[in-house]
Enzyme design. Structure first.
Site, PDB file in Angstrom:
ATOM      1  CB  SER A  21      -2.794   0.398  -3.309  1.00 55.38           C
ATOM      2  OG  SER A  21      -1.790   1.295  -2.883  1.00 55.38           O
ATOM      3  CB  SER A  37       0.165   0.500  -0.599  1.00 55.19           C
ATOM      4  OG  SER A  37      -1.168   0.498  -0.157  1.00 55.19           O
ATOM      5  CE  LYS A  39       0.027   2.822  -5.491  1.00 58.75           C
ATOM      6  NZ  LYS A  39       0.202   2.560  -4.040  1.00 58.75           N
TER       7      LYS A  39
END
Length: 499
Positions: free
Chosen positions: A152, A176, A75
């Site tokens: 996210s 997230s 990520k």
């Protein structure tokens, strides 16, 4: 191995195939890149390709390990790859010098033989439950591209659900990992505070509310990744002791019958969609068929006050991030308007208010601890609604423009002086958490929680349910998750394109 065989394997199975000589790491990398080429224009899961680094890693010979030869993605938040910008979904941060060393999570994954070939998309600074950064464009849900994959870690979830990789690294500061897992029909475990090191660039992210993990298609992959990632590193401000039994082995151990509390009420008093309630109710029925004792109960805490505390911490962290980034040369105007506004609210919030928000965590921990004294686990929806359409929940453009004007002219200070700032924060808490009110509890208390894909809506959209455990209880969560996976398999339930 062709793509059909590839997408029918989880990371564990791919590593076993490499170890057995049935497929080579370069073939797996070719398959992952070919699949990404197909889905990237439509879904946009990856914001930065690292094909050159991955090819060099394979050419040098992947390290032997539990993930040897398996292609993977990290990520674009906290998970530094040496020499590559960590942009946090932001034009402003993308302009800063790249990190000189890998994050411990990335180093451990590489040491396990994982072949990292890209970074996944995320909203700016990982701040939202949707993935729509101005810097890289929005990411779409493979089950319905008109909807969000969550955030996210939305890029990670979209890549896994679309068959690019069986597992992707992620992080969770307010849901997230669990939110996108729930949106995309995947497994998402947020580990306990101190289980996975945030170093070396950071100590505890968001005062320990944020932690790294993975989003995967199988429980055993999540357990394997936790074995790889967990464990203290020198200088960590807080660390949990390593479990006596590896998580993969614990997952497979016989499970006692559990006492499980459940609730479908939104902690902030907002409506909960019928499908979200149905997801929990059907999970309760399944748990009872498996012999578990399941009762309606919830922690005795003020959910609105918890959300308010979370937003105070969130605002303060954004203000600090902007201050640090601009001190290094980033331009304030390169941040998105909403981020600038949140930073201004953070600067306008007093040290007293921030301290009170942190102190409130003790009350929430005590309330959750009292519930866990009576129940092994706590079950809720992961989301208050099915995956939302793109743009849903964002501040209207006119409202955002007006708020940004207040920020730019300094008039927010007048709101503070007039005693109206707290009302603004409460309104933002309700607006921003309306669809995702269930996940912040685990972050503020530092406890582990997992989202499991146990429900699909009448429209065919995935909608996960969430289990909380006491601190250090990842093993119990994985045991129950494995039992539920066996009772109601989801691995081969994939978006229509892959069926």
């Amino acid at each position: 191995m062709d793509f059909d065989a590839y997408r029918r394997c989880d990371a564990t199975a791919l590593a076993e195939a490499v170890a057995a000589g049935l497929v080579t790491p370069d073939r797996l990398l070719d398959l992952a890149l070919a699949r990404l080429k197909v889905v990237q224009p439509r879904l946009n899961p990856v914001c930065r390709l690292l094909e050159g680094q991955a090819r060099a890693q394979v050419a040098a010979g992947v390290k032997p390990g539990p993930l040897a030869g398996v292609p993977g993605l990290i990520k674009d938040v906290t998970q530094d790859y040496a020499g590559v910008p960590t942009s946090y979904g932001s034009r402003a941060l993308a302009s800063l010098p790249p990190p000189r060393q890998h994050a411990h999570t990335v180093r451990r994954l590489l040491a396990a033989g994982w072949v990292v070939f890209g970074k996944t998309n995320t909203p700016e600074l990982g701040l939202k439950g949707v993935t729509d950064p101005a810097a890289f464009g929005r990411t779409s849900n493979p089950w319905d591209p008109s909807r969000t994959p969550g955030g996210s870690s939305g890029g990670s979830a979209a890549a896994v659900a679309a068959g690019v990789v069986p597992m992707a690294a992620s992080s969770d500061g307010g849901g997230s990992i669990r939110i996108p897992a729930a949106c995309c029909g995947l497994v998402g475990l947020k580990p306990s505070r101190g289980r996975v090191s945030a170093g070396p660039a950071q100590g505890e992210v968001w005062f320990g509310a944020c932690t790294d993990g993975v989003i995967s298609r199988s429980v055993r992959d999540t357990a394997l990744a936790l074995d790889v990632l967990s464990g203290p590193e020198p200088g960590d401000p807080f660390a949990l002791p390593q479990p006596a039994t590896p998580f993969v082995a614990r997952m497979r151990a016989p499970l006692k019958r559990l006492r499980i509390a459940w609730s479908t009420d939104s902690p902030i008093g907002e409506p909960v969609h019928d499908e979200a309630r149905l997801a929990v109710e059907r999970s309760v029925e399944l748990l009872r068929r498996l012999g578990h004792q399941v009762e309606p109960a919830k922690p005795d805490l003020d959910g609105r006050a918890l959300a308010h505390s979370y937003l105070h911490i969130y605002f303060g962290q954004v203000a600090a991030t902007i201050r640090q980034a601009t001190a290094q040369g980033a331009r304030l105007r390169d941040f998105e308007p909403l981020t600038r506004l949140i930073g201004t609210l953070g600067r306008a919030t007093s040290a007293e208010a921030m301290t009170l928000a942190l102190l409130r965590g003790n009350e929430d921990n005590r309330a959750l601890g009292a519930l866990h004294a009576r129940y092994d686990l706590y079950l809720t929806p992961t989301l208050a609604s099915p995956p939302v359409l793109h743009g849903t929940g964002d501040p209207p453009a006119l409202q955002l423009a007006m708020l940004d004007l207040l920020r730019a002219t300094g008039l927010i200070t007048l709101l503070k002086r007039a005693g109206l700032l707290e009302g603004v924060i409460r309104k933002m808490a309700n607006d921003s958490l309306r669809h995702v009110p269930f996940t912040q509890l685990a972050n503020l208390t530092g406890t582990p929680a997992i989202s499991l894909p146990l429900h699909w809506t009448a429209d065919g959209l995935p909608l996960g349910v969430q289990f909380h455990a006491p601190a250090g209880g990842e093993g119990l969560l994985l045991q129950l998750a494995a039992e539920l996976e066996e009772a109601q398999p989801w691995f081969n339930r994939v978006p229509p394109e892959l069926a």
